[in-house]
Enzyme design. Structure first.
Site, PDB file in Angstrom:
ATOM      1  N   GLY A 571       4.749   9.227  -9.274  1.00 37.67           N
ATOM      2  CA  GLY A 571       3.658   9.068  -8.302  1.00 37.67           C
ATOM      3  C   GLY A 571       3.760   7.763  -7.542  1.00 37.67           C
ATOM      4  N   GLY A 572       4.359   6.756  -8.200  1.00 35.54           N
ATOM      5  CA  GLY A 572       4.621   5.492  -7.519  1.00 35.54           C
ATOM      6  C   GLY A 572       3.351   4.788  -7.056  1.00 35.54           C
ATOM      7  CE  LYS A 583      -6.976   5.999   1.799  1.00 32.38           C
ATOM      8  NZ  LYS A 583      -5.749   5.237   2.076  1.00 32.38           N
ATOM      9  N   GLY A 718      -5.192  -8.547   8.514  1.00 35.20           N
ATOM     10  CA  GLY A 718      -5.981  -7.502   9.183  1.00 35.20           C
ATOM     11  C   GLY A 718      -5.148  -6.288   9.526  1.00 35.20           C
ATOM     12  CB  ILE A 721      -3.698  -2.389   3.059  1.00 26.74           C
ATOM     13  CG1 ILE A 721      -2.628  -1.293   2.924  1.00 26.74           C
ATOM     14  CG2 ILE A 721      -4.287  -2.755   1.699  1.00 26.74           C
ATOM     15  CD1 ILE A 721      -1.447  -1.658   2.052  1.00 26.74           C
ATOM     16  N   GLY A 807       0.727  -7.522   3.803  1.00 22.55           N
ATOM     17  CA  GLY A 807       1.927  -6.695   3.998  1.00 22.55           C
ATOM     18  C   GLY A 807       2.667  -6.416   2.700  1.00 22.55           C
ATOM     19  CB  ALA A 855       2.517   8.674   0.652  1.00 21.80           C
ATOM     20  CG  HIS A 979     -18.408  26.743  21.000  1.00 19.56           C
ATOM     21  ND1 HIS A 979     -18.366  25.436  21.422  1.00 19.56           N
ATOM     22  CD2 HIS A 979     -19.701  27.155  21.164  1.00 19.56           C
ATOM     23  CE1 HIS A 979     -19.567  25.071  21.826  1.00 19.56           C
ATOM     24  NE2 HIS A 979     -20.393  26.090  21.675  1.00 19.56           N
TER      25      HIS A 979
HETATM   26  C1  LIG Z   1      -3.839   0.240  -0.843  1.00 13.79           C
HETATM   27  C2  LIG Z   1      -2.830   1.189  -0.268  1.00 13.79           C
HETATM   28  C3  LIG Z   1      -3.248   2.327   0.371  1.00 13.79           C
HETATM   29  C4  LIG Z   1      -2.323   3.200   0.882  1.00 13.79           C
HETATM   30  N1  LIG Z   1      -2.767   4.318   1.518  1.00 13.79           N
HETATM   31  C5  LIG Z   1      -1.887   5.192   2.043  1.00 13.79           C
HETATM   32  C6  LIG Z   1      -2.353   6.369   2.677  1.00 13.79           C
HETATM   33  O1  LIG Z   1      -3.549   6.617   2.783  1.00 13.79           O
HETATM   34  N2  LIG Z   1      -1.439   7.231   3.184  1.00 13.79           N
HETATM   35  C7  LIG Z   1      -0.102   6.984   3.088  1.00 13.79           C
HETATM   36  O2  LIG Z   1       0.692   7.795   3.559  1.00 13.79           O
HETATM   37  N3  LIG Z   1       0.367   5.868   2.476  1.00 13.79           N
HETATM   38  C8  LIG Z   1      -0.490   4.974   1.952  1.00 13.79           C
HETATM   39  N4  LIG Z   1      -0.034   3.867   1.306  1.00 13.79           N
HETATM   40  C9  LIG Z   1       1.437   3.635   1.257  1.00 13.79           C
HETATM   41  C10 LIG Z   1       2.127   4.458   0.143  1.00 13.79           C
HETATM   42  O3  LIG Z   1       1.571   4.114  -1.105  1.00 13.79           O
HETATM   43  C11 LIG Z   1       3.618   4.167   0.143  1.00 13.79           C
HETATM   44  O4  LIG Z   1       4.130   4.244   1.439  1.00 13.79           O
HETATM   45  C12 LIG Z   1       4.390   5.132  -0.731  1.00 13.79           C
HETATM   46  O5  LIG Z   1       3.932   5.102  -2.055  1.00 13.79           O
HETATM   47  C13 LIG Z   1       5.881   4.782  -0.699  1.00 13.79           C
HETATM   48  O6  LIG Z   1       6.588   5.663  -1.508  1.00 13.79           O
HETATM   49  P1  LIG Z   1       8.014   5.268  -2.124  1.00 13.79           P
HETATM   50  O7  LIG Z   1       8.488   6.458  -2.836  1.00 13.79           O
HETATM   51  O8  LIG Z   1       8.862   4.708  -1.071  1.00 13.79           O
HETATM   52  O9  LIG Z   1       7.727   4.065  -3.094  1.00 13.79           O
HETATM   53  P2  LIG Z   1       6.674   3.865  -4.261  1.00 13.79           P
HETATM   54  O10 LIG Z   1       5.529   4.778  -4.159  1.00 13.79           O
HETATM   55  O11 LIG Z   1       6.389   2.417  -4.276  1.00 13.79           O
HETATM   56  O12 LIG Z   1       7.479   4.283  -5.555  1.00 13.79           O
HETATM   57  C14 LIG Z   1       8.530   3.524  -6.044  1.00 13.79           C
HETATM   58  C15 LIG Z   1       8.615   3.727  -7.525  1.00 13.79           C
HETATM   59  O13 LIG Z   1       9.844   3.180  -7.976  1.00 13.79           O
HETATM   60  C16 LIG Z   1       9.625   2.405  -9.133  1.00 13.79           C
HETATM   61  N5  LIG Z   1      10.728   1.448  -9.219  1.00 13.79           N
HETATM   62  C17 LIG Z   1      10.924   0.346  -8.450  1.00 13.79           C
HETATM   63  N6  LIG Z   1      12.103  -0.242  -8.785  1.00 13.79           N
HETATM   64  C18 LIG Z   1      12.636   0.500  -9.794  1.00 13.79           C
HETATM   65  C19 LIG Z   1      13.854   0.413 -10.551  1.00 13.79           C
HETATM   66  N7  LIG Z   1      14.750  -0.536 -10.314  1.00 13.79           N
HETATM   67  N8  LIG Z   1      14.082   1.335 -11.503  1.00 13.79           N
HETATM   68  C20 LIG Z   1      13.190   2.336 -11.721  1.00 13.79           C
HETATM   69  N9  LIG Z   1      12.038   2.470 -11.038  1.00 13.79           N
HETATM   70  C21 LIG Z   1      11.775   1.568 -10.061  1.00 13.79           C
HETATM   71  C22 LIG Z   1       8.244   1.826  -8.880  1.00 13.79           C
HETATM   72  O14 LIG Z   1       7.634   1.384 -10.072  1.00 13.79           O
HETATM   73  C23 LIG Z   1       7.530   3.016  -8.281  1.00 13.79           C
HETATM   74  O15 LIG Z   1       7.024   3.873  -9.289  1.00 13.79           O
HETATM   75  C24 LIG Z   1      -0.943   2.950   0.757  1.00 13.79           C
HETATM   76  C25 LIG Z   1      -0.503   1.795   0.101  1.00 13.79           C
HETATM   77  C26 LIG Z   1      -1.437   0.917  -0.399  1.00 13.79           C
HETATM   78  C27 LIG Z   1      -0.958  -0.309  -1.113  1.00 13.79           C
END
Ligand SMILES: Cc1cc2nc3c(=O)[nH]c(=O)nc-3n(C[C@H](O)[C@H](O)[C@H](O)COP(=O)(O)OP(=O)(O)OC[C@H]3O[C@@H](n4cnc5c(N)ncnc54)[C@H](O)[C@@H]3O)c2cc1C
Length: 1003
Positions: A571-572, A583, A718, A721, A807, A855, A979
């Protein structure tokens, strides 16, 4: 050290040698912004305003009012240091400040637009309006001939057209005024200077005499210095003894790959400035002009812009070392198949070229100076067409690799119509990746075509003969060798001679879903996963949206995948620290906020809702853990080998995994996908990082540990997030102060939408922009945020907790990327559109590659990487991506804004509709905001939708489908929306935009 820039007397006509200073509009020490008018000067033609495009402070010594200053000499200076009113004698002046001259009090200039990457000037063909005529936004005032086509000049300012206006037939440089708009009909005039060829500074390139004992002299055009902007974080090239160069020039040199040792400097005391470096990478025109010219007797007429552009491109093609390869192909089956599928043979041949090219991607690359190759996966082929006036025009069929034949035919029909009358939009003729020229219908038995810089191969098709139709490719030998082209042509021959293998169903796009997905073209799939005795053909590092979607797609296609994630559940960030928990909080905040409307609609007694924090948190955690468990179950059910642990690369095919418990171990793999995300980034503000451990400072990673909503919250940053959190906590009753170091918050949101949202936000929370954050101190519950506002006045905000929403930044420091040859671009992993890194068997997706950190973007890229690993060429297309800011009202975007489209050379138009006129929004009291539709004027396709509205998170789906499905305004205008729903706005917007286009369309 201070940096100074000279404001020089420009040469405004070939005859001008000097100018007289009439007034100074700013005084030494005054702050100067880009676009400010600092002085007026009198030339040999008129009084002109001196407009500068460099921010800083005006510094002396200033030329006296009344002084006569030679062209090129300094009028004054701009310095970057406040209080530095005069620069001392002998101080180094870095560069010229960019300036523009406009007739004094002439009004707002209508400038020659840059309508293509290569366009430097345009010829005025007609004036559609006359001085004194009233002008409305969107009116076409003139037509101009560019180097490629005749284009409309549209203005977006109300007023009256006023002179001086450029003569019909005059050549005006890009960015120079053609006419003016004034706000009062009485002010409109057609007197004063004529902005014509005289006002254009003509290039005077000459061949520099070569002197063995001196560095080669680069001819210096009289024109304003080439405008260059150094991008990226590339370090400047090293200083060269005896060749002084400004730091900026060295940075530009690094970016363009220019060796400054061979350059002559045109700066003060011979210092090499950025413009000298830019000139070392000449344009096609400069190359053409700098070649020795042979004199020809007779009286020549001036070439038209198009003739010049062709002449320059053809001369520049002499820089390509080319060779030719021919094969004869029997085109009869393809011709019959094209007919059966109701597409033109041209389109069928272009598709066949693309299908064959999937196996030979090199054919689609290009040489880039110096010593670089541009590896392109997008098949955007130029196809030569004869225009009605006998000239050759080369419109581009875009995205051939991913579009079915029927869609390509639709594109082609419109392109040919517009090409014949030379009415193509810049994006329709700029930057082909390969070119096809078919002269078969003219009966030629054999010919070769000339590739120009930017492509590496051009295909010439002659008339059918006894041995078949000759297909000749002329290739650039720096990119292709003979064998590459021979093998490509052999595959093209097979493709064309056996169209039944790939064409069936293509025309209607009616291939079965299974055949269509995930392949994006008809080429047979060849997986690039290296063969070998690996533990896993593919490992995926990171189990967020990017990694998980990638692993699932691979597993779904029977690939044995290991997904390692250093968290117990997949789920990350999205599930555990991002989208989902934020949300869940927003949903509770929405309930509180929505109650405010109840009384308006006649329901009393609901406006004192009470927050039950424990229940909010219980609900949030339930959603998270339920979804985490569901995801893990699904992953395992799909036979993904999910392992908890930290992954790092040992070598190109070995990954070390360090589990939470137990010893580290290693696995071997064929290919890998890196999806490790990007953690919150905290800048080095005193006390910010130091107070993370105590919880006095939190980030989006740690805010979830709050025991209760703070009474007072300081937010630094600003962005999306920060704004989402600010409104959530405001609704929970928190007092919020937001500090932003830039001039504007929500910089990433479409400008008008952003402005309206910011105005709304500022009614609820205090926002301080252009803030300097000096220190964060204290302990949880008693934090102090010390900052200074724009004017430099310091304040302190006492709060319970400080959120650093500054950021996110990828951190790949522990992955050992250097051991596997994966290059970075700043902090992010560098990838191409296929998500392939610089190591061909390693892909990277999601936040770790930068760009939109969202995401669904990560998940899409995960699926793109999987497609490519399965052998199906697939690309991530940011121009169709989307996002929602969960503010109130919610902001959202799909595709491009008008500004983004225009920057890409697309002639885009927009229509907007305020929510306040929508029936459903009026009923529910959700009238804040607007929806905007952006369309490509030439094709009528919808290329962007922008929202500020309640329920954007639902309404955005319609925009996504319109942009992804490349729907046209006509299709949306004809669609029936129910409508009363807010969806009706889309039909209305499309109809309005269509009507507007019809009204402004030229007969
Ligand atoms: C407060 C907040 C609100 C957000 N709201 C939204 C939203 O409403 N809509 C939206 O689209 N996006 C939103 N985002 C952004 C979204 O969370 C990210 O863009 C998305 O999770 C990125 O996915 P990813 O797979 O690239 O990385 P991540 O979701 O960060 O997943 C990476 C995973 O890899 C793992 N990992 C890292 N390094 C290693 C390693 N060396 N070995 C094994 N595992 C590792 C991490 O622990 C993590 O579980 C939000 C972010 C934040 C902080």
């Amino acid at each position: 050290m201070s940096q100074h820039y000279a404001i020089t007397m420009p040469q405004l006509s070939d005859t001008m040698t000097e100018g007289v200073v009439v007034t100074w509009e700013k005084q030494p020490g005054d702050k100067v912004e880009r676009g400010d008018i600092v002085a007026t000067v009198e030339t040999d033609k008129a009084i002109m305003d001196v407009e500068v495009f460099k921010a800083g402070y005006l510094a002396g010594p200033l030329a006296d009012v009344g002084a006569t200053i030679a062209v090129g000499a300094a009028l004054g200076y701009i310095t970057d240091t406040a209080g530095d009113v005069a620069i001392a004698a002998g101080e180094v002046v870095e560069e010229q400040a960019q300036t523009e001259m406009i007739p004094h009090h002439a009004g707002t200039p209508v400038v020659m637009p840059q309508l293509s990457d290569t366009m430097t000037e345009g010829v005025v063909v007609t004036w559609e309006k006359q001085p004194g005529d009233a002008i409305r936004r969107g009116d076409i005032v003139a037509t101009v001939e560019t180097d490629k086509a005749i284009m409309d000049v549209e203005v977006f300012q109300e007023g009256f057209l006023s002179g001086p206006i450029a003569d019909v037939g005059s050549v005006v440089e890009v960015g120079h005024p053609m006419a003016f708009i004034v706000d009062d009909a009485a002010k409109a005039n057609d007197t004063g200077v004529t902005i014509s060829a005289e006002h254009k500074v003509k290039d005077i390139h000459k061949v520099a005499p070569h002197a063995a004992d001196k560095p080669a002299t680069i001819p210096v055009p009289k024109a304003a210095p080439a405008q260059v902007a150094a991008a990226g974080n590339q370090p400047p090239v090293a200083r060269v003894p005896g060749r002084p160069a400004s730091p900026y020039a060295r940075k530009v040199a690094a970016q363009l790959g220019v060796n400054i040792a061979g350059l002559a400097g045109s700066g003060p005391a011979g210092v090499i400035v950025a413009a000298d470096v830019a000139r070392a990478r000449p344009s096609m025109q400069e190359v053409a002009h700098s070649l020795p010219q042979v004199d020809v007797p007779g009286q020549g007429r001036n070439m038209t812009s198009m003739e010049k552009a062709v002449s320059h491109a053809m001369t520049a093609s002499l820089t390509l070392p080319t060779f030719n390869v021919t094969v004869n192909i029997d085109t009869s089956k393809l011709t019959a198949a094209a007919k059966a599928n109701k597409v033109s043979v041209t389109v069928a041949i272009a598709k066949a070229c693309s299908v064959a090219m999937a196996k030979f991607p090199r054919m689609n690359w290009a040489y880039q100076p110096v010593d670089k190759l541009v590896e392109r996966a997008n098949h955007d082929f130029g196809v030569a067409v004869m225009s009605n006036d006998g000239g050759l025009v080369v419109p581009i069929l875009h995205g051939i690799e991913k579009k079915p034949l029927a869609a390509l035919q639709g594109d082609w029909t419109g392109l040919v119509e517009r090409a014949r009358v030379r009415k193509l939009a810049p994006a329709e003729y700029s930057n082909p990746t390969f070119t096809i020229s078919n002269m078969g219908m003219l009966g030629v038995s054999h010919f070769t075509a000339i590739p120009t810089p930017g492509i590496s191969a051009i295909l010439a098709i002659a008339a059918n003969g006894p041995q078949g139709t000759p297909f000749t490719i002329t290739g650039d030998h720096r990119v292709l060798n003979g064998a590459d082209v021979a093998l490509y042509l052999a595959t093209l021959k097979q493709t064309i001679e056996a169209p039944e293998n790939w064409i069936s169903g293509e025309a209607s796009g009616a291939r079965s879903e299974a055949a269509n997905a995930p392949a994006t073209h008809g080429a047979p799939a060849v997986s690039p996963i290296p063969e070998g005795n690996w533990d896993f053909p593919v490992v995926v590092v990171g189990g967020g949206p990017g990694g998980e979607d990638c692993a699932r797609d691979l597993a779904d296609h029977g690939i044995k995948v290991l997904m390692v994630n250093n968290e117990p559940f997949p789920g990350g960030e999205c599930l555990w620290r991002g989208c989902i928990p934020s949300k869940a909080w927003r949903a509770a905040a929405d309930v509180i906020r929505n109650r405010a409307h109840d009384a308006e609609m006649g329901v009393d007694g609901t406006n004192t809702p009470k927050l039950n924090w424990a229940q909010v948190e219980k609900h949030r955690r339930w959603v998270q853990t339920s979804r985490g468990e569901m995801a893990l179950k699904a992953d395992k059910g799909m036979k993904i080998d999910v392992r908890e642990g930290y992954g790092e690369f040992v070598d190109a095919h070995t990954l070390k995994i360090t589990p939470v418990e137990g010893e580290p171990y290693q696995v071997t793999f064929g290919a890998a996908v890196i999806a490790t995300g990007a953690p919150a980034f905290v800048p080095p503000i005193p006390g910010a990082r130091e107070n993370l451990a105590s919880g006095g400072v939190v980030t989006s990673d740690t805010i979830w540990n709050l025991a209760a909503p703070p009474k007072k919250l300081g937010i630094v940053g600003g962005g999306v997030i920060g704004v989402e959190m600010a409104q959530i906590f405001r609704d929970f009753g928190t007092e919020v102060l937001m500090l932003e170091r830039h001039e504007r918050i929500l910089a990433e949101i479409e400008e008008e939408i952003g402005k309206v949202l910011i105005a709304s936000l500022e009614k609820e929370i205090t926002v301080v922009t252009s803030a300097a954050i000096n220190e964060v101190s204290g302990k949880p519950g008693a934090m102090k945020l010390r900052y200074a506002n724009k004017e430099g006045i310091e304040s302190t905000f006492d709060c319970d907790v400080v959120l650093m929403a500054t950021g996110k930044r990828p951190d790949t420091s522990r992955l050992n990327l250097d051991k596997i040859g994966v290059a970075l671009d700043g902090a992010a992993i560098k990838v191409d559109a296929r998500c392939q890194t610089s190591a061909p068997h390693i892909y990277a997706v999601g936040d770790v590659i930068g760009g939109y950190m969202l995401a669904h973007t990560a998940a899409t890229q995960g699926r793109v990487a999987a497609d490519n690993l399965l052998g199906h060429a697939s690309e991530y297309d940011q121009d169709r991506d989307c996002g929602v800011t969960f503010s109130r009202p919610q902001a959202g975007f799909v595709g491009l804004s008008v500004a983004q489209a225009k920057a890409k050379g697309i002639d885009a138009v927009e229509a907007k509709m305020p929510m306040s006129i929508d029936a459903k929004a009026m009923i529910t009291g959700e009238t804040e905001g607007m929806i905007k539709l952006v369309a490509d004027k030439a094709s009528g396709r919808i290329i962007g939708v922008h929202y500020l509205a309640d329920h954007t998170d639902t309404l955005i789906g319609i925009g996504v489908m319109m942009v992804a499905g490349e729907m046209t305004l006509t299709q949306v205008a004809k669609a029936i929306f129910p409508h009363p729903t807010q969806t009706e706005l889309f039909g209305e917007l499309a109809r309005r935009l269509l009507n507007r286009l019809r009204r402004t369309a030229k007969k």
